[in-house]
Design a protein around this motif. Sequence first.
Motif, mmCIF file in Angstrom:
data_model
loop_
_atom_site.group_PDB
_atom_site.id
_atom_site.type_symbol
_atom_site.label_atom_id
_atom_site.label_comp_id
_atom_site.label_asym_id
_atom_site.label_seq_id
_atom_site.Cartn_x
_atom_site.Cartn_y
_atom_site.Cartn_z
ATOM 1 N N ASP A 90 0.865 -1.169 0.000
ATOM 2 C CA ASP A 90 0.000 0.000 0.000
ATOM 3 C C ASP A 90 0.906 1.225 0.000
ATOM 4 O O ASP A 90 1.526 1.546 1.011
ATOM 5 N N ILE A 91 1.031 1.871 -1.141
ATOM 6 C CA ILE A 91 1.926 3.019 -1.285
ATOM 7 C C ILE A 91 1.181 4.281 -0.866
ATOM 8 O O ILE A 91 0.106 4.578 -1.376
ATOM 9 N N GLN A 92 1.752 5.007 0.080
ATOM 10 C CA GLN A 92 1.191 6.278 0.527
ATOM 11 C C GLN A 92 2.186 7.379 0.176
ATOM 12 O O GLN A 92 3.384 7.227 0.402
ATOM 13 N N THR A 93 1.683 8.482 -0.363
ATOM 14 C CA THR A 93 2.544 9.606 -0.719
ATOM 15 C C THR A 93 2.025 10.871 -0.053
ATOM 16 O O THR A 93 0.841 10.991 0.251
ATOM 17 N N GLY A 94 2.943 11.797 0.167
ATOM 18 C CA GLY A 94 2.556 13.060 0.788
ATOM 19 C C GLY A 94 3.770 13.897 1.129
ATOM 20 O O GLY A 94 4.817 13.789 0.500
ATOM 21 N N THR A 95 3.615 14.713 2.152
ATOM 22 C CA THR A 95 4.675 15.621 2.593
ATOM 23 C C THR A 95 4.869 15.450 4.093
ATOM 24 O O THR A 95 3.902 15.343 4.848
ATOM 25 N N ILE A 96 6.140 15.421 4.518
ATOM 26 C CA ILE A 96 6.468 15.303 5.938
ATOM 27 C C ILE A 96 7.113 16.607 6.392
ATOM 28 O O ILE A 96 7.850 17.246 5.629
ATOM 29 N N TYR A 97 6.804 17.018 7.605
ATOM 30 C CA TYR A 97 7.282 18.291 8.153
ATOM 31 C C TYR A 97 7.961 18.055 9.500
ATOM 32 O O TYR A 97 7.495 17.246 10.297
ATOM 33 N N PHE A 98 9.039 18.796 9.751
ATOM 34 C CA PHE A 98 9.725 18.783 11.044
ATOM 35 C C PHE A 98 9.895 20.216 11.513
ATOM 36 O O PHE A 98 10.200 21.105 10.718
ATOM 37 N N GLU A 99 9.710 20.436 12.802
ATOM 38 C CA GLU A 99 9.909 21.764 13.382
ATOM 39 C C GLU A 99 10.550 21.608 14.751
ATOM 40 O O GLU A 99 10.102 20.803 15.573
ATOM 41 N N ARG A 100 11.617 22.351 14.978
ATOM 42 C CA ARG A 100 12.245 22.367 16.296
ATOM 43 C C ARG A 100 11.964 23.713 16.938
ATOM 44 O O ARG A 100 12.247 24.768 16.365
ATOM 45 N N LEU A 101 11.386 23.663 18.127
ATOM 46 C CA LEU A 101 11.004 24.874 18.836
ATOM 47 C C LEU A 101 11.214 24.643 20.322
ATOM 48 O O LEU A 101 10.722 23.658 20.877
ATOM 49 N N ASN A 102 11.960 25.522 20.957
ATOM 50 C CA ASN A 102 12.232 25.441 22.400
ATOM 51 C C ASN A 102 12.821 24.084 22.810
ATOM 52 O O ASN A 102 12.418 23.491 23.807
ATOM 53 N N MET B 260 6.911 16.540 14.577
ATOM 54 C CA MET B 260 6.816 16.004 13.229
ATOM 55 C C MET B 260 5.357 15.849 12.856
ATOM 56 O O MET B 260 4.527 15.528 13.700
ATOM 57 N N ALA B 261 5.042 16.094 11.605
ATOM 58 C CA ALA B 261 3.706 15.849 11.072
ATOM 59 C C ALA B 261 3.858 15.391 9.631
ATOM 60 O O ALA B 261 4.829 15.744 8.951
ATOM 61 N N ALA B 262 2.932 14.562 9.194
ATOM 62 C CA ALA B 262 2.931 14.113 7.807
ATOM 63 C C ALA B 262 1.541 14.307 7.235
ATOM 64 O O ALA B 262 0.538 13.987 7.883
ATOM 65 N N GLN B 263 1.476 14.857 6.048
ATOM 66 C CA GLN B 263 0.216 15.006 5.335
ATOM 67 C C GLN B 263 0.195 13.941 4.241
ATOM 68 O O GLN B 263 0.941 14.009 3.278
ATOM 69 N N VAL B 264 -0.636 12.923 4.434
ATOM 70 C CA VAL B 264 -0.778 11.860 3.433
ATOM 71 C C VAL B 264 -1.783 12.358 2.407
ATOM 72 O O VAL B 264 -2.919 12.704 2.748
ATOM 73 N N LYS B 265 -1.369 12.413 1.141
ATOM 74 C CA LYS B 265 -2.232 12.943 0.090
ATOM 75 C C LYS B 265 -2.891 11.826 -0.716
ATOM 76 O O LYS B 265 -4.029 11.957 -1.136
ATOM 77 N N GLN B 266 -2.153 10.748 -0.935
ATOM 78 C CA GLN B 266 -2.696 9.626 -1.695
ATOM 79 C C GLN B 266 -2.347 8.319 -1.003
ATOM 80 O O GLN B 266 -1.264 8.172 -0.446
ATOM 81 N N ALA C 232 -7.222 9.326 -3.625
ATOM 82 C CA ALA C 232 -6.937 10.439 -2.718
ATOM 83 C C ALA C 232 -7.341 10.026 -1.307
ATOM 84 O O ALA C 232 -8.389 9.433 -1.084
ATOM 85 N N ALA C 233 -6.479 10.302 -0.368
ATOM 86 C CA ALA C 233 -6.749 9.950 1.027
ATOM 87 C C ALA C 233 -6.172 11.033 1.921
ATOM 88 O O ALA C 233 -5.183 10.818 2.617
ATOM 89 N N PRO C 234 -6.763 12.217 1.889
ATOM 90 C CA PRO C 234 -6.198 13.307 2.691
ATOM 91 C C PRO C 234 -6.318 13.031 4.179
ATOM 92 O O PRO C 234 -7.419 12.846 4.708
ATOM 93 N N LYS C 235 -5.159 12.947 4.833
ATOM 94 C CA LYS C 235 -5.137 12.764 6.291
ATOM 95 C C LYS C 235 -3.805 13.274 6.826
ATOM 96 O O LYS C 235 -2.841 13.411 6.070
ATOM 97 N N PHE C 236 -3.776 13.549 8.124
ATOM 98 C CA PHE C 236 -2.568 14.034 8.787
ATOM 99 C C PHE C 236 -2.138 13.030 9.844
ATOM 100 O O PHE C 236 -2.983 12.482 10.551
ATOM 101 N N VAL C 237 -0.847 12.822 9.945
ATOM 102 C CA VAL C 237 -0.257 12.006 10.988
ATOM 103 C C VAL C 237 0.608 12.940 11.823
ATOM 104 O O VAL C 237 1.493 13.603 11.285
#
Length: 105
Positions: free
Chosen positions: A71-83, A88-94, A99-104
Amino acid sequence: MGCLRNLLIVMCWLTIGFMPANGVAQAASASAKSADLDKVLAQLDAAAVKFHTAQADFSWDVYQAVVQDHDIQTGTIYFERLNGTTQMAAQVKQEGNRAAPKFVV
C-alpha cells in the motif's frame, strides 16, 4: 639507550619495507577519511544549532506480509524544532491510487 633507538628505527624501516604498497595507501586513505568525517560531523553540529524547520515529499510502502500486499502512501512530511523539542507531522495525500487526505502527527 642509543642501541635501542637504532634498533627501533631499523625495525620500523623493515616493517615499512615489507608492507604491501597498498597497505600504506589504505592507512593514509583511512586517516584522510577519518579527518574528512570529523570535519563533516563538526559541520553538522554547527548546522544543528541553526535548524528550525524542514519538509520533504515522501513515498511510504506499507507492506502486509499476510496477504503480500503493498500500500503506497505519498505526501509531505514536516519537522519543526522549537524550544528544544522537535515535532513532526505528515500530510498523506494519496493512498494507493486514490486520494486519502489525512494528517499524521
